[in-house]
Design a protein around this motif. Structure first.
Motif, PDB file in Angstrom:
ATOM      1  N   SER A  44     -14.003  -3.038   2.951  1.00  0.00           N
ATOM      2  CA  SER A  44     -13.702  -4.530   3.334  1.00  0.00           C
ATOM      3  C   SER A  44     -14.058  -4.543   4.886  1.00  0.00           C
ATOM      4  O   SER A  44     -14.007  -5.680   5.679  1.00  0.00           O
ATOM      5  CB  SER A  44     -12.713  -5.080   2.989  1.00  0.00           C
ATOM      6  N   LYS A  82       0.909  -1.248   0.116  1.00  0.00           N
ATOM      7  CA  LYS A  82      -0.007  -0.100  -0.094  1.00  0.00           C
ATOM      8  C   LYS A  82       0.869   1.464  -0.043  1.00  0.00           C
ATOM      9  O   LYS A  82       0.108   2.411   0.168  1.00  0.00           O
ATOM     10  CB  LYS A  82      -0.923  -0.064   1.113  1.00  0.00           C
ATOM     11  N   LYS A 100      -4.542   0.632   6.780  1.00  0.00           N
ATOM     12  CA  LYS A 100      -5.785   0.711   5.994  1.00  0.00           C
ATOM     13  C   LYS A 100      -6.369   1.845   5.617  1.00  0.00           C
ATOM     14  O   LYS A 100      -6.759   2.506   4.487  1.00  0.00           O
ATOM     15  CB  LYS A 100      -6.940  -0.477   6.691  1.00  0.00           C
ATOM     16  N   TYR A 101      -6.116   2.902   6.885  1.00  0.00           N
ATOM     17  CA  TYR A 101      -6.887   4.062   6.676  1.00  0.00           C
ATOM     18  C   TYR A 101      -5.858   5.451   6.309  1.00  0.00           C
ATOM     19  O   TYR A 101      -6.179   6.459   6.708  1.00  0.00           O
ATOM     20  CB  TYR A 101      -7.602   4.365   7.808  1.00  0.00           C
ATOM     21  N   LYS A 103     -12.980   4.905   2.011  1.00  0.00           N
ATOM     22  CA  LYS A 103     -11.734   4.350   1.689  1.00  0.00           C
ATOM     23  C   LYS A 103     -11.272   3.009   1.565  1.00  0.00           C
ATOM     24  O   LYS A 103     -10.583   2.251   0.631  1.00  0.00           O
ATOM     25  CB  LYS A 103     -10.725   4.818   3.027  1.00  0.00           C
ATOM     26  N   ASP A 104     -11.951   2.111   2.311  1.00  0.00           N
ATOM     27  CA  ASP A 104     -11.834   0.616   2.153  1.00  0.00           C
ATOM     28  C   ASP A 104     -13.161  -0.105   2.645  1.00  0.00           C
ATOM     29  O   ASP A 104     -13.634   0.200   3.675  1.00  0.00           O
ATOM     30  CB  ASP A 104     -10.776   0.252   3.152  1.00  0.00           C
TER      31      ASP A 104
END
Ligand code: ADP
Length: 248
Positions: free
Chosen positions: A209, A117, A153-154, A206-207
């Motif tokens: 999942s 990422k 993730k963020y 953003k994500d």
């Protein structure tokens, strides 16, 4: 039977119901996970071309199915963790552990994902040595995993995640923090992010999942260790989560 005996009996009944409910969730979630894993590997064989070449359109459909399946696996895993941490009958498996070693081990699981990422991980070793701490290793690993996973993730591309751990001898506790320069938590979401299933709108964008169960489980584990968890966040400078664990 007097009132106290009646209350005791009622309490016993509730405890039994709780155990039956939590066993049921556990069994169903395990069964679900087994089936979802089987589906995952079959889809992976299609994606990797092991079952013959696919057209671009077929591959795209299979990839989307694979991604949905992955989200369900995450959800089922989180449900299993919640069921375990929420169950008052499950005793903490307290043992003296080297928490710095546990943090470094957990971190090493995330370097690959961070690189993918384009997020840099900056881990500051503590200035002084950290005493052994009496805690449930499996549970504290979940705390570290959730906070580190969220920070990556963020984060935005080329951001840095900074992780810090120290022993504070004035309070005889271990302080850990995870800082990111990511999307931040808006004022209106701040009071809700530890609630079961809550996901802020900017996080979903953003994500998509996530399950919204990670921080709920994290808080519940920290509280069961008589610790504290809190955060500071704004849209410009990102978010820092702090955990304080007393040396019990
Ligand atoms: P999720 O699976 O959605 O990440 P969590 O329970 O771990 O669930 O977190 C709950 C919500 O808290 C997230 O959906 C997001 O809105 C917010 N959140 C958690 N960590 C961060 C972070 N590092 N930066 C911004 N928002 C965060």
């Amino acid at each position: 039977m007097n009132e106290i005996e009646e209350l005791k009996l009622e309490n016993e009944k509730l405890k039994n119901n709780n155990t039956v409910k939590s066993d049921l969730i556990s069994i169903s979630a395990h069964q679900l996970r087994t089936s979802l894993s089987a589906i995952k590997w079959t889809l992976k064989m299609f994606i990797d071309g092991d079952l013959g070449e696919l057209t671009a359109e077929q591959k795209d459909f299979i990839q989307k199915t694979f991604d949905s399946n992955e989200r369900m696996i995450i959800l089922v895993n989180d449900l299993l963790i919640i069921n375990h941490t929420d169950d008052i009958n499950v005793k903490l498996d307290l043992k003296e552990i080297d928490i710095l070693e546990l943090l470094e081990q957990t971190l090493s699981e995330f370097y690959g994902e961070a690189r993918k990422k384009h997020v840099k991980i900056n881990f500051t070793k503590p200035q002084t040595s950290i005493p052994l701490i009496n805690c449930d290793k499996r549970m504290i690993r979940i705390v570290f995993q959730n906070l580190i996973e969220n920070s990556i993730k963020y984060s935005k591309q080329d951001d840095t995640v900074s992780i810090h751990i120290e022993y504070d001898n004035t309070t005889n506790s271990i302080n850990m923090s995870v800082h990111d320069n990511g999307i931040g938590i808006k004022e209106e979401d701040k009071s809700k992010i530890f609630s079961k299933f809550y996901r802020a709108e900017n996080a979903i964008k953003k994500d998509y999942s996530g399950s919204g169960l990670g921080l709920f489980a994290t808080k519940s584990i920290v509280l069961r260790h008589k610790g504290e968890i809190w955060f500071e966040s704004d849209n410009d400078s990102g978010t820092t989560f702090f955990v304080r664990l007393p040396i019990i």
